[in-house]
Design an enzyme around this catalytic site. Structure first.
Site, PDB file in Angstrom:
ATOM      1  N   LEU A 159       0.834  -1.208   0.000  1.00  0.00           N
ATOM      2  CA  LEU A 159       0.000   0.000   0.000  1.00  0.00           C
ATOM      3  C   LEU A 159       0.865   1.253   0.000  1.00  0.00           C
ATOM      4  O   LEU A 159       1.496   1.588   1.006  1.00  0.00           O
ATOM      5  CB  LEU A 159      -0.907   0.004   1.237  1.00  0.00           C
ATOM      6  N   THR A 160       0.893   1.935  -1.129  1.00  0.00           N
ATOM      7  CA  THR A 160       1.607   3.207  -1.246  1.00  0.00           C
ATOM      8  C   THR A 160       0.898   4.259  -0.407  1.00  0.00           C
ATOM      9  O   THR A 160      -0.309   4.455  -0.538  1.00  0.00           O
ATOM     10  CB  THR A 160       1.631   3.621  -2.733  1.00  0.00           C
ATOM     11  N   HIS A 168       7.353  -6.491  -8.166  1.00  0.00           N
ATOM     12  CA  HIS A 168       6.085  -5.858  -8.553  1.00  0.00           C
ATOM     13  C   HIS A 168       5.978  -5.870 -10.080  1.00  0.00           C
ATOM     14  O   HIS A 168       6.593  -5.049 -10.763  1.00  0.00           O
ATOM     15  CB  HIS A 168       6.088  -4.422  -8.028  1.00  0.00           C
ATOM     16  N   ASN A 203      -0.188  -3.906 -12.049  1.00  0.00           N
ATOM     17  CA  ASN A 203      -0.743  -2.547 -12.005  1.00  0.00           C
ATOM     18  C   ASN A 203      -0.200  -1.560 -13.034  1.00  0.00           C
ATOM     19  O   ASN A 203      -0.253  -0.353 -12.838  1.00  0.00           O
ATOM     20  CB  ASN A 203      -0.611  -1.955 -10.590  1.00  0.00           C
ATOM     21  N   TYR A 231       2.903  -0.987 -14.120  1.00  0.00           N
ATOM     22  CA  TYR A 231       4.236  -0.409 -13.946  1.00  0.00           C
ATOM     23  C   TYR A 231       5.231  -1.121 -14.884  1.00  0.00           C
ATOM     24  O   TYR A 231       4.833  -1.942 -15.717  1.00  0.00           O
ATOM     25  CB  TYR A 231       4.624  -0.429 -12.464  1.00  0.00           C
ATOM     26  N   ARG A 287       4.256 -10.426  -7.877  1.00  0.00           N
ATOM     27  CA  ARG A 287       2.874  -9.942  -7.975  1.00  0.00           C
ATOM     28  C   ARG A 287       2.517  -9.642  -9.421  1.00  0.00           C
ATOM     29  O   ARG A 287       3.247  -8.907 -10.108  1.00  0.00           O
ATOM     30  CB  ARG A 287       2.669  -8.683  -7.138  1.00  0.00           C
ATOM     31  N   ASN A 336      -3.627   2.498 -15.564  1.00  0.00           N
ATOM     32  CA  ASN A 336      -2.395   2.959 -16.210  1.00  0.00           C
ATOM     33  C   ASN A 336      -2.352   2.564 -17.693  1.00  0.00           C
ATOM     34  O   ASN A 336      -1.288   2.264 -18.242  1.00  0.00           O
ATOM     35  CB  ASN A 336      -1.146   2.463 -15.459  1.00  0.00           C
TER      36      ASN A 336
HETATM   37  C1  FMN Z   1      -3.915   3.514  -1.065  1.00  0.00           C
HETATM   38  C2  FMN Z   1      -3.533   2.333  -1.925  1.00  0.00           C
HETATM   39  C3  FMN Z   1      -2.202   2.143  -2.248  1.00  0.00           C
HETATM   40  C4  FMN Z   1      -1.795   1.017  -3.005  1.00  0.00           C
HETATM   41  N1  FMN Z   1      -0.468   0.830  -3.266  1.00  0.00           N
HETATM   42  C5  FMN Z   1      -0.051  -0.303  -3.874  1.00  0.00           C
HETATM   43  C6  FMN Z   1       1.328  -0.588  -4.018  1.00  0.00           C
HETATM   44  O1  FMN Z   1       2.200   0.161  -3.556  1.00  0.00           O
HETATM   45  N2  FMN Z   1       1.669  -1.721  -4.669  1.00  0.00           N
HETATM   46  C7  FMN Z   1       0.739  -2.586  -5.183  1.00  0.00           C
HETATM   47  O2  FMN Z   1       1.103  -3.612  -5.771  1.00  0.00           O
HETATM   48  N3  FMN Z   1      -0.586  -2.353  -5.019  1.00  0.00           N
HETATM   49  C8  FMN Z   1      -0.994  -1.257  -4.362  1.00  0.00           C
HETATM   50  N4  FMN Z   1      -2.338  -1.042  -4.142  1.00  0.00           N
HETATM   51  C9  FMN Z   1      -3.284  -2.114  -4.434  1.00  0.00           C
HETATM   52  C10 FMN Z   1      -3.511  -2.962  -3.161  1.00  0.00           C
HETATM   53  O3  FMN Z   1      -2.346  -3.712  -2.848  1.00  0.00           O
HETATM   54  C11 FMN Z   1      -4.675  -3.954  -3.331  1.00  0.00           C
HETATM   55  O4  FMN Z   1      -4.401  -4.744  -4.465  1.00  0.00           O
HETATM   56  C12 FMN Z   1      -6.005  -3.253  -3.488  1.00  0.00           C
HETATM   57  O5  FMN Z   1      -6.220  -2.331  -2.439  1.00  0.00           O
HETATM   58  C13 FMN Z   1      -7.158  -4.260  -3.512  1.00  0.00           C
HETATM   59  O6  FMN Z   1      -7.190  -5.002  -2.311  1.00  0.00           O
HETATM   60  P1  FMN Z   1      -8.334  -4.672  -1.192  1.00  0.00           P
HETATM   61  O7  FMN Z   1      -9.652  -4.826  -1.880  1.00  0.00           O
HETATM   62  O8  FMN Z   1      -8.114  -5.693  -0.111  1.00  0.00           O
HETATM   63  O9  FMN Z   1      -8.091  -3.269  -0.728  1.00  0.00           O
HETATM   64  C14 FMN Z   1      -2.761   0.091  -3.441  1.00  0.00           C
HETATM   65  C15 FMN Z   1      -4.116   0.302  -3.122  1.00  0.00           C
HETATM   66  C16 FMN Z   1      -4.503   1.391  -2.365  1.00  0.00           C
HETATM   67  C17 FMN Z   1      -5.952   1.558  -2.000  1.00  0.00           C
END
Ligand code: FMN
Length: 363
Positions: A27-28, A178, A181, A183, A230, A238
Site C-alpha cells: 500500500l503506497t 512488482h 498494475n 508499472y 505480484r 495505467n
Molecule cells: C492507497 C492504496 C495504495 C496502493 N499501493 C499499492 C502498491 O504500492 N503496490 C501494489 O502492488 N498495489 C498497491 N495497491 C493495491 C492494493 O495492494 C490492493 O491490491 C487493493 O487495495 C485491492 O485489495 P483490497 O480490496 O483488499 O483493498 C494500493 C491500493 C490502495 C488503496
C-alpha cells in the site's frame, strides 16, 4: 470466526514462516521523508500491523528513475536502507514478518521526478491516455516516454538485483517483485504497451524476457524461497491492455513456476470490469499452473477469504484497504468484531491522520 478457522492457521511461504494466512497487501502511502527515506512514523504504522501473517511493504523504487509519486520510499542508498532497518526491526520485535515490494513505475513517472528532467522510460514510446501526477502531486497529462534501448535493460536488471540485496541488508524477510498494475515490468508483459520488435517484444516469451531476467537475478541474489511475484492480469489501470491476457499470463506463470518462488500473488483488479484490459478470464484458472503457494487479493472479506483457502484457490489472502483502517485486522476477524471504515482522503500523503490513528478494537 473460530480459533480453528483456516485463516488463523500458520503456514510457510518459502523460507518465511507466517503465524496466520492474512497478509497486508502492498500500500503506497506517500509519507516517506526527505530523500525518500523511510520515517519513524512509517515504522509505527507497520509495527501496528505486525499481527498480519506477512506484511508486504508499500511499493519502493529501486532507483530514482523508478519513482512516479511524491514521497514514496526508495531502497537505493544507505540512508534509505537505514530507515527501513528501523522498520523491519520494529515489525520483527512485534512478532511480524515483512517483505519489500521492488518497484519501477516506467512510463507512469513524469519528468519532474527524473534526474535532469529526462522523460520517463518504457518498453515503447506510447503515452498513457489521461492524467498522472507530477512531483508536486499536481494532475498533469502523461508524457510520451522514451523507449529503453535493449542495452539498458540488463542494467536495470542489475539494479533490481542490487535492490534485493539492499532489502536483505535492511532486515526484510524477502522481496516481492512488482509486475502488476501497469508499472514497468507489466508494461513489458502486455502487448498494448509493448510494441518492441527486438528480443524484448513481440512473442510472449520476448515480452516476458525482462521479467524472467529480473526473477533470475533476484532469486540468485537472495534465494528463491525469499522472493514473491505480484501480477494483475486483468488490471486496466495505467492504460494497460493485452490482446490475449490468458495466453500472456498463463505462459508467464508456467515459466516462473520453475523457480520455486516463495509465492505467486495474483491481484484481481479489473475482474469487475470484464474486458477492460483485454478478453477476461477466471483468475482461478492460473492456480493449477502454479505448484507453489498462491496469494490472492482484491475485495476479499473474511468469508470470501475463508472460502478461497478452503476451496484451494489460495493459500493466503492479502487485504489492502481493510489493513489501512484496521491495524488489528487479524484480531477483529478472530473476534468477529466490526471493522473501521477507511478514509480515502488520507490514503496518499499527510501525517499521522488516517495513518497511525485508526483505533484498535477494545472487546
Ligand atoms: C492507497 C492504496 C495504495 C496502493 N499501493 C499499492 C502498491 O504500492 N503496490 C501494489 O502492488 N498495489 C498497491 N495497491 C493495491 C492494493 O495492494 C490492493 O491490491 C487493493 O487495495 C485491492 O485489495 P483490497 O480490496 O483488499 O483493498 C494500493 C491500493 C490502495 C488503496
Amino acid at each position: 470466526m473460530s480459533e480453528t478457522s483456516v485463516l488463523l492457521q500458520p503456514t510457510v511461504l518459502g523460507a518465511i514462516e507466517l503465524t496466520n494466512r492474512l497478509v497486508m497487501a502492498p500500500l503506497t502511502r506517500c509519507r516517506a521523508g526527505a530523500g525518500n527515506v523511510p520515517t519513524d512514523l512509517m515504522g509505527e504504522y507497520y509495527r501496528q500491523r505486525a499481527s498480519a501473517g506477512l506484511i508486504i511493504s508499500e511499493a519502493t523504487q529501486i532507483m530514482p528513475e523508478g519513482q512516479g509519486y511524491p514521497n514514496t520510499p526508495g531502497i537505493y542508498n544507505e540512508a534509505q536502507i537505514a530507515g527501513w532497518r528501523k522498520i523491519t526491526d520494529a515489525v520483527h520485535a512485534a512478532g511480524g514478518k515483512i517483505v519489500l515490494q521492488l518497484w519501477h513505475v516506467g512510463r507512469v513517472s513524469h519528468s519532474s521526478f527524473q534526474p535532469h528532467g529526462a522523460l520517463p522510460v518504457a518498453p515503447s514510446a506510447i503515452a498513457i491516455v489521461g492524467e498522472g501526477r507530477d512531483a508536486a502531486f499536481k494532475k498533469v497529462p502523461f508524457e510520451t516516454p522514451r523507449a529503453l534501448d535493449a542495452a539498458e535493460i540488463p542494467e536495470i536488471v542489475k539494479v533490481y538485483e542490487l535492490a534485493a540485496h539492499h532489502a536483505i541488508a535492511a532486515g526484510f524477510d524477502g522481496v516481492e517483485i512488482h509486475a502488476a498494475n501497469g508499472y514497468l515490468l507489466d508494461q513489458f508483459l502486455r502487448d498494448g504497451s509493448n510494441h518492441r520488435s527486438d528480443q524484448y517484444g513481440g512473442s510472449i516469451e520476448n515480452r516476458a524476457r525482462f521479467l524472467m531476467d529480473v526473477v533470475d537475478a533476484v532469486t540468485a541474489a537472495v534465494g528463491a524461497d525469499r522472493v514473491g511475484l505480484r501480477i494483475s492480469p486483468l488490471q486496466p489501470a495505467n492504460g494497460m491492455s493485452d490482446s490475449d491476457p490468458w495466453a500472456t499470463f498463463s505462459q508467464v506463470v508456467r515459466a516462473v513456476d520453475a523457480y520455486k518462488l516463495a509465492y505467486l500473488h495474483v491481484a484481481g483488479m479489473g475482474v469487475d470490469q470484464p474486458g477492460a484490459a483485454g478478453p477476461a478470464f477466471d483468475l482461478n484458472a492460473l492456480r493449477p499452473l502454479w505448484s507453489g503457494k498462491m496469494m490472492v487479493n482484491y475485495h476479499y472479506d473474511q468469508a470470501r477469504a475463508e472460502a478461497a483457502v478452503q476451496d484451494g484457490h489460495a493459500d493466503v489472502v492479502a487485504f489492502g484497504v481493510p489493513f489501512i483502517a484496521n491495524p488489528d485486522l487479524v484480531n477483529r476477524f478472530r473476534l468477529d468484531a466490526p471493522l473501521n471504515a477507511a478514509d480515502a482522503n488520507t490514503f496518499y500523503g499527510g501525517d499521522a491522520k488516517g495513518y497511525t490513528d485508526y483505533p484498535v478494537y477494545l472487546s
